[in-house]
Design a protein around this motif. Structure first.
Motif, short mmCIF file in Angstrom:
data_model
loop_
_atom_site.label_atom_id
_atom_site.label_comp_id
_atom_site.label_asym_id
_atom_site.label_seq_id
_atom_site.Cartn_x
_atom_site.Cartn_y
_atom_site.Cartn_z
N GLU A 5 0.67 -0.96 0.12
CA GLU A 5 -0.23 -0.35 -0.02
C GLU A 5 0.40 1.16 -0.45
O GLU A 5 0.49 2.65 -0.79
CB GLU A 5 -0.67 -0.09 0.96
N SER A 6 1.79 1.07 0.53
CA SER A 6 3.10 2.23 0.21
C SER A 6 3.00 2.56 -0.87
O SER A 6 3.83 3.54 -0.71
CB SER A 6 3.98 2.47 1.70
N ARG A 7 3.68 1.38 -0.93
CA ARG A 7 4.17 1.55 -2.72
C ARG A 7 3.07 2.32 -3.73
O ARG A 7 3.64 3.31 -4.40
CB ARG A 7 5.08 0.70 -3.16
N TYR A 8 2.36 1.70 -3.51
CA TYR A 8 0.87 2.33 -4.41
C TYR A 8 0.80 3.88 -4.38
O TYR A 8 0.75 4.69 -4.85
CB TYR A 8 -0.48 1.80 -3.96
N ARG A 9 0.91 4.38 -3.02
CA ARG A 9 0.45 5.52 -2.37
C ARG A 9 1.48 6.84 -3.05
O ARG A 9 1.10 7.98 -3.16
CB ARG A 9 0.26 5.85 -1.83
N ARG A 10 2.95 5.95 -3.00
CA ARG A 10 3.81 6.76 -3.28
C ARG A 10 3.79 7.13 -5.49
O ARG A 10 4.03 8.09 -5.92
CB ARG A 10 5.36 6.02 -3.21
N LEU A 11 3.67 5.68 -5.61
CA LEU A 11 2.73 6.02 -7.20
C LEU A 11 1.46 7.41 -7.30
O LEU A 11 1.98 7.93 -8.06
CB LEU A 11 2.61 4.51 -8.00
N LEU A 12 0.65 7.28 -6.25
CA LEU A 12 -0.64 7.71 -6.69
C LEU A 12 -0.04 9.41 -6.35
O LEU A 12 -0.45 10.41 -6.73
CB LEU A 12 -1.73 7.45 -5.26
N ARG A 17 -3.19 17.02 -5.72
CA ARG A 17 -3.67 16.85 -5.34
C ARG A 17 -4.79 16.62 -4.71
O ARG A 17 -5.82 15.45 -3.92
CB ARG A 17 -2.75 17.95 -4.38
N ASP A 18 -5.65 17.59 -5.43
CA ASP A 18 -7.31 16.91 -5.22
C ASP A 18 -7.84 16.08 -6.43
O ASP A 18 -8.64 15.65 -5.57
CB ASP A 18 -7.78 18.61 -5.73
N HIS A 19 -7.42 15.83 -7.30
CA HIS A 19 -7.38 14.27 -7.66
C HIS A 19 -7.01 13.33 -6.28
O HIS A 19 -7.82 11.99 -6.38
CB HIS A 19 -7.02 14.25 -8.94
N ARG A 20 -6.35 13.18 -5.44
CA ARG A 20 -5.90 12.31 -4.90
C ARG A 20 -6.72 11.95 -3.74
O ARG A 20 -7.78 11.13 -3.34
CB ARG A 20 -4.18 12.35 -3.69
N ALA A 21 -7.52 13.33 -3.73
CA ALA A 21 -8.02 13.86 -2.61
C ALA A 21 -9.69 13.06 -2.88
O ALA A 21 -10.08 12.28 -1.66
CB ALA A 21 -8.59 15.45 -2.21
N ARG A 22 -10.33 13.40 -4.40
CA ARG A 22 -11.16 12.40 -4.22
C ARG A 22 -11.28 10.97 -4.16
O ARG A 22 -12.45 10.71 -4.23
CB ARG A 22 -11.74 13.19 -5.81
N HIS A 23 -10.45 10.41 -4.92
CA HIS A 23 -10.26 8.95 -5.48
C HIS A 23 -9.38 8.29 -4.99
O HIS A 23 -9.18 7.05 -5.59
CB HIS A 23 -9.72 9.27 -7.44
N GLU A 24 -8.02 8.73 -4.03
CA GLU A 24 -7.18 8.05 -3.97
C GLU A 24 -7.59 6.64 -2.82
O GLU A 24 -6.89 5.35 -3.76
CB GLU A 24 -6.31 8.78 -2.93
N GLU A 25 -8.38 6.92 -1.79
CA GLU A 25 -8.86 5.58 -1.30
C GLU A 25 -9.60 4.96 -1.87
O GLU A 25 -9.61 3.63 -2.08
CB GLU A 25 -9.37 5.85 0.20
N GLU A 26 -10.28 5.17 -3.19
CA GLU A 26 -11.40 4.29 -3.99
C GLU A 26 -9.75 3.33 -4.80
O GLU A 26 -9.12 2.27 -4.86
CB GLU A 26 -12.28 4.60 -4.87
N MET A 27 -9.19 4.14 -5.24
CA MET A 27 -7.55 3.21 -6.50
C MET A 27 -6.81 2.43 -5.05
O MET A 27 -6.58 1.17 -6.07
CB MET A 27 -7.17 4.58 -7.16
N ILE A 28 -6.86 2.82 -3.79
CA ILE A 28 -6.00 1.76 -3.39
C ILE A 28 -6.56 1.26 -3.34
O ILE A 28 -6.45 -0.02 -2.99
CB ILE A 28 -5.28 3.10 -1.80
N GLY A 29 -8.15 0.71 -3.07
CA GLY A 29 -8.69 -0.20 -2.53
C GLY A 29 -9.07 -1.50 -3.94
O GLY A 29 -8.27 -2.39 -3.84
N VAL A 30 -8.76 -0.85 -4.86
CA VAL A 30 -9.16 -1.84 -6.20
C VAL A 30 -7.66 -2.34 -6.65
O VAL A 30 -8.10 -3.36 -6.27
CB VAL A 30 -9.39 -0.73 -7.46
#
Length: 312
Positions: A5-12, A17-30
């Protein structure tokens, strides 16, 4: 948080920033849902897909319809800064000519009124459009036009057809005429207002120093140095241009103005030999500008974060 997860978040983190705020958790889950048991590194295909997606998001924002106002404002700012580039060139040339005169004839060069007028005339002609833009006074632009016409009339050789065809004269004269035209444009008055006054105090002397150093290397090192050294002559100015472009990254308008001005600003540093130098050397020269840009952009971003952080 797992290592994967840490490595995925580094890629994200490559996404806005605002795109991550809306979609990061959903993308990490997938992404985590599709991972194999015990997997610790993202698949190469997943990593490439994430980076490609980030590039597309940034591309849509940088060149899409939403960014049109920023491009329009960036173009206006680039136009407004053009007279300052011309003034930088005039000052650098005058510094070199003055230094050469003092080196050849000593302090007596300073005592010659005609010589001092010769040095001061291009500076005055270049400074008047700058003042017109800074102070938003059209009458100063009229004075600038009269001063340029008087300078050209004083030396008819400057308007000779054969002379105008020389790249190092015809294009410069066209740039100076464009400078005076810009001084009449209200859009330049409005655009220059977005640049903090302290930025002029910082980058004005640095630009003159960098361009003077670059031109000095061109003028003196060409004669006495080995070709391998001569090929590095534009680097001082390229570094200054790279630093200024990185500093401009603090705003969307600044980024676009820096992109539009980079090539003409770099050309002031006598880059005429760039196509003839070895490819490795040319890449290394541009690499110096890229490093300066990266350093200035990183420093600007860090300062911006410190300002946003709440006081402890």
């Amino acid at each position: 948080m797992s290592l994967l997860e840490s490595r995925y978040r580094r890629l994200l983190a490559t996404y806005p920033r605002d795109h991550r705020a809306r979609h990061e958790e959903e993308m990490i889950g997938v992404l985590l849902a599709g991972a194999r048991p015990g997997q610790t590194r993202p698949h190469l295909a997943d990593a490439a897909d994430l980076l490609w997606g980030a590039l597309r998001v940034h591309g849509r924002r940088a060149f899409g319809p939403v960014s049109t106002p920023a491009w329009r404002a960036g173009l206006a700012l680039a136009v407004a800064l053009w007279p300052f580039l011309m003034l930088t060139g005039a000052l650098a040339t005058a510094v070199l000519q003055g230094a050469e005169a003092v080196a050849n004839v000593g302090a007596a060069a300073v005592e010659r009124p005609a010589w001092m007028l010769y040095l001061a005339e291009p500076i005055v002609v270049a400074a008047l459009p700058v003042l017109a833009v800074l102070l938003a006074r059209r009458w100063i632009a009229v004075v600038a036009l009269v001063a340029l016409m008087l300078e050209l009339a004083d030396d008819p050789y400057l308007l000779d057809v054969d002379t105008l065809l020389f790249p190092n004269h015809g294009l410069v004269l066209l740039a100076r005429l464009a400078t005076v035209v810009i001084a009449f444009a209200p859009v330049a008055y409005r655009a220059i207002a977005v640049v903090p006054r302290r930025a002029f105090l910082l980058w004005g002397p640095l630009a003159v120093a960098g361009l003077t150093a670059s031109k000095a290397i061109v003028r003196w090192v060409d004669v006495i140095a080995h070709q391998d050294v001569v090929s590095w002559k534009p680097v001082p100015w390229l570094v200054v241009v790279g630093l200024a472009a990185g500093y401009a990254c603090r705003s969307a308008v600044g980024r676009r103005a820096a992109l539009l001005l980079f090539v003409p600003a770099a050309a002031l540093g006598d880059l005429g030999d760039l196509p003839s130098v070895p490819a490795v050397t040319a890449l290394a020269q541009l690499g110096c500008a890229a490093l300066a840009f990266t350093a200035a952009a990183a420093l600007t971003r860090r300062r911006r974060k410190l300002r946003r952080a709440p006081a402890s």
